[in-house]
Design a protein around this motif. Structure first.
Motif, PDB file in Angstrom:
ATOM      1  N   UNK A  35       0.632  -0.875   0.130  1.00  0.00           N
ATOM      2  CA  UNK A  35      -0.001  -0.177   0.631  1.00  0.00           C
ATOM      3  C   UNK A  35       0.594   1.574  -0.242  1.00  0.00           C
ATOM      4  N   UNK A  36      -0.069   1.709  -0.575  1.00  0.00           N
ATOM      5  CA  UNK A  36       1.564   3.843   0.010  1.00  0.00           C
ATOM      6  C   UNK A  36      -0.195   4.023   0.887  1.00  0.00           C
ATOM      7  N   UNK A  37       0.508   5.574   1.801  1.00  0.00           N
ATOM      8  CA  UNK A  37      -0.667   5.653   3.062  1.00  0.00           C
ATOM      9  C   UNK A  37      -1.511   6.951   2.111  1.00  0.00           C
ATOM     10  N   UNK A  38      -0.935   7.702   1.423  1.00  0.00           N
ATOM     11  CA  UNK A  38      -1.674   8.660   0.742  1.00  0.00           C
ATOM     12  C   UNK A  38      -2.774   8.548   0.067  1.00  0.00           C
ATOM     13  N   UNK A  39      -2.647   6.796  -0.529  1.00  0.00           N
ATOM     14  CA  UNK A  39      -4.054   5.777  -1.485  1.00  0.00           C
ATOM     15  C   UNK A  39      -5.211   5.891  -0.418  1.00  0.00           C
ATOM     16  N   UNK A  40      -6.210   6.025  -0.835  1.00  0.00           N
ATOM     17  CA  UNK A  40      -7.463   6.239  -0.098  1.00  0.00           C
ATOM     18  C   UNK A  40      -8.446   5.541  -1.176  1.00  0.00           C
ATOM     19  N   UNK A  41      -8.041   4.497  -1.720  1.00  0.00           N
ATOM     20  CA  UNK A  41      -8.127   3.234  -2.136  1.00  0.00           C
ATOM     21  C   UNK A  41      -7.282   2.123  -1.209  1.00  0.00           C
ATOM     22  N   UNK A  42      -6.250   2.679  -0.842  1.00  0.00           N
ATOM     23  CA  UNK A  42      -5.512   1.634   0.016  1.00  0.00           C
ATOM     24  C   UNK A  42      -5.751   1.832   1.125  1.00  0.00           C
ATOM     25  N   UNK A  43      -6.128   2.753   1.590  1.00  0.00           N
ATOM     26  CA  UNK A  43      -7.279   2.809   2.927  1.00  0.00           C
ATOM     27  C   UNK A  43      -8.504   2.448   3.288  1.00  0.00           C
ATOM     28  N   UNK A  44      -9.379   2.297   2.064  1.00  0.00           N
ATOM     29  CA  UNK A  44     -10.676   1.481   2.284  1.00  0.00           C
ATOM     30  C   UNK A  44      -9.875  -0.285   2.232  1.00  0.00           C
ATOM     31  N   UNK A  45      -9.210  -0.688   1.220  1.00  0.00           N
ATOM     32  CA  UNK A  45      -8.222  -1.940   1.519  1.00  0.00           C
ATOM     33  C   UNK A  45      -7.548  -2.555   2.500  1.00  0.00           C
ATOM     34  N   UNK A 104       7.015  -7.101  -9.903  1.00  0.00           N
ATOM     35  CA  UNK A 104       5.711  -6.567 -10.926  1.00  0.00           C
ATOM     36  C   UNK A 104       4.708  -6.733  -9.720  1.00  0.00           C
ATOM     37  N   UNK A 105       4.951  -5.855  -8.491  1.00  0.00           N
ATOM     38  CA  UNK A 105       3.258  -4.983  -7.866  1.00  0.00           C
ATOM     39  C   UNK A 105       3.686  -3.836  -9.165  1.00  0.00           C
ATOM     40  N   UNK A 106       1.811  -3.719  -9.641  1.00  0.00           N
ATOM     41  CA  UNK A 106       2.080  -3.074 -11.234  1.00  0.00           C
ATOM     42  C   UNK A 106       1.528  -1.606 -10.260  1.00  0.00           C
ATOM     43  N   UNK A 107       0.107  -1.926  -8.938  1.00  0.00           N
ATOM     44  CA  UNK A 107      -0.083  -0.312  -8.965  1.00  0.00           C
ATOM     45  C   UNK A 107      -0.665  -1.637  -7.177  1.00  0.00           C
ATOM     46  N   UNK A 108      -0.959  -0.423  -6.729  1.00  0.00           N
ATOM     47  CA  UNK A 108      -1.539  -1.045  -4.934  1.00  0.00           C
ATOM     48  C   UNK A 108      -3.049  -0.083  -4.744  1.00  0.00           C
ATOM     49  N   UNK A 109      -4.041  -0.196  -3.894  1.00  0.00           N
ATOM     50  CA  UNK A 109      -3.645  -1.797  -3.297  1.00  0.00           C
ATOM     51  C   UNK A 109      -2.960  -3.059  -4.106  1.00  0.00           C
ATOM     52  N   UNK A 110      -2.330  -3.649  -3.199  1.00  0.00           N
ATOM     53  CA  UNK A 110      -1.937  -5.011  -3.919  1.00  0.00           C
ATOM     54  C   UNK A 110      -1.726  -6.252  -2.862  1.00  0.00           C
ATOM     55  N   UNK A 111      -2.850  -7.296  -2.831  1.00  0.00           N
ATOM     56  CA  UNK A 111      -2.278  -7.495  -1.569  1.00  0.00           C
ATOM     57  C   UNK A 111      -1.529  -9.282  -2.421  1.00  0.00           C
ATOM     58  N   UNK A 152      -2.225 -12.375  -6.947  1.00  0.00           N
ATOM     59  CA  UNK A 152      -2.057 -10.858  -6.150  1.00  0.00           C
ATOM     60  C   UNK A 152      -3.467 -10.679  -6.617  1.00  0.00           C
ATOM     61  N   UNK A 153      -3.890  -9.422  -5.726  1.00  0.00           N
ATOM     62  CA  UNK A 153      -4.774  -9.476  -5.635  1.00  0.00           C
ATOM     63  C   UNK A 153      -4.712  -7.701  -5.621  1.00  0.00           C
ATOM     64  N   UNK A 154      -5.753  -6.899  -6.555  1.00  0.00           N
ATOM     65  CA  UNK A 154      -5.964  -5.408  -6.855  1.00  0.00           C
ATOM     66  C   UNK A 154      -7.452  -4.848  -6.727  1.00  0.00           C
ATOM     67  N   UNK A 155      -7.286  -5.962  -6.751  1.00  0.00           N
ATOM     68  CA  UNK A 155      -9.556  -5.446  -6.695  1.00  0.00           C
ATOM     69  C   UNK A 155     -10.279  -6.455  -5.252  1.00  0.00           C
ATOM     70  N   UNK A 156     -10.312  -4.982  -4.596  1.00  0.00           N
ATOM     71  CA  UNK A 156     -10.596  -5.460  -3.403  1.00  0.00           C
ATOM     72  C   UNK A 156     -12.258  -5.121  -3.374  1.00  0.00           C
ATOM     73  N   UNK A 157     -12.759  -6.053  -3.757  1.00  0.00           N
ATOM     74  CA  UNK A 157     -14.417  -5.906  -4.427  1.00  0.00           C
ATOM     75  C   UNK A 157     -15.593  -5.710  -2.931  1.00  0.00           C
ATOM     76  N   UNK A 158     -15.169  -6.344  -2.021  1.00  0.00           N
ATOM     77  CA  UNK A 158     -16.391  -6.851  -1.002  1.00  0.00           C
ATOM     78  C   UNK A 158     -15.299  -6.818   0.083  1.00  0.00           C
TER      79      UNK A 158
END
Length: 102
Positions: free
Chosen positions: A24-34, A66-73, A84-90
């Motif tokens: 993750x990165x701290x300033x990423x809003x999607x990362x905060x939700x994930x 090859x972590x392409x973006x964040x968030x990434x589990x 690698x999971x990039x889409x945290x659907x629910x």
């Protein structure tokens, strides 16, 4: 979730079994939700240990694996990424994926 420091990274390369590492990165809003979703999953499964890495401190690791973006589990088995999971659907979606590896 446990925060991994750069100096701790090598220990993850020698671990056997299944490991969950969340980038993750701290300033990423999607990362905060994930992160909130993963915390719910982490508390729901008592045997689960999710580690997290601030990608700002791991640029070489991001390139190497090859972590392409964040968030990434990332899900690791015997020191290799198997998923690698990039889409945290629910929360349920993440729970089902994580639980399938336990």
């Amino acid at each position: 979730m446990n925060e991994v420091k750069p100096e701790q990274w090598q220990q993850f390369l020698t671990m056997d079994g299944v490991q969950f590492i969340y980038f993750y990165t701290p300033m990423c809003g999607t990362c905060q939700l994930a992160s909130k979703m993963l915390e719910v999953v982490n508390e729901t499964i008592s045997s689960l240990q999710i580690n997290k890495c601030n990608l700002n401190y791991f640029p070489a690791i991001a390139a190497e694996y090859e972590i392409e973006s964040v968030p990434c589990l990332t899900i690791w088995e015997d020191s290799q990424i198997v998923e690698k999971i990039y889409a945290f659907k629910s929360v349920t979606y993440v729970y089902d994926i994580v639980n399938s590896y336990l």
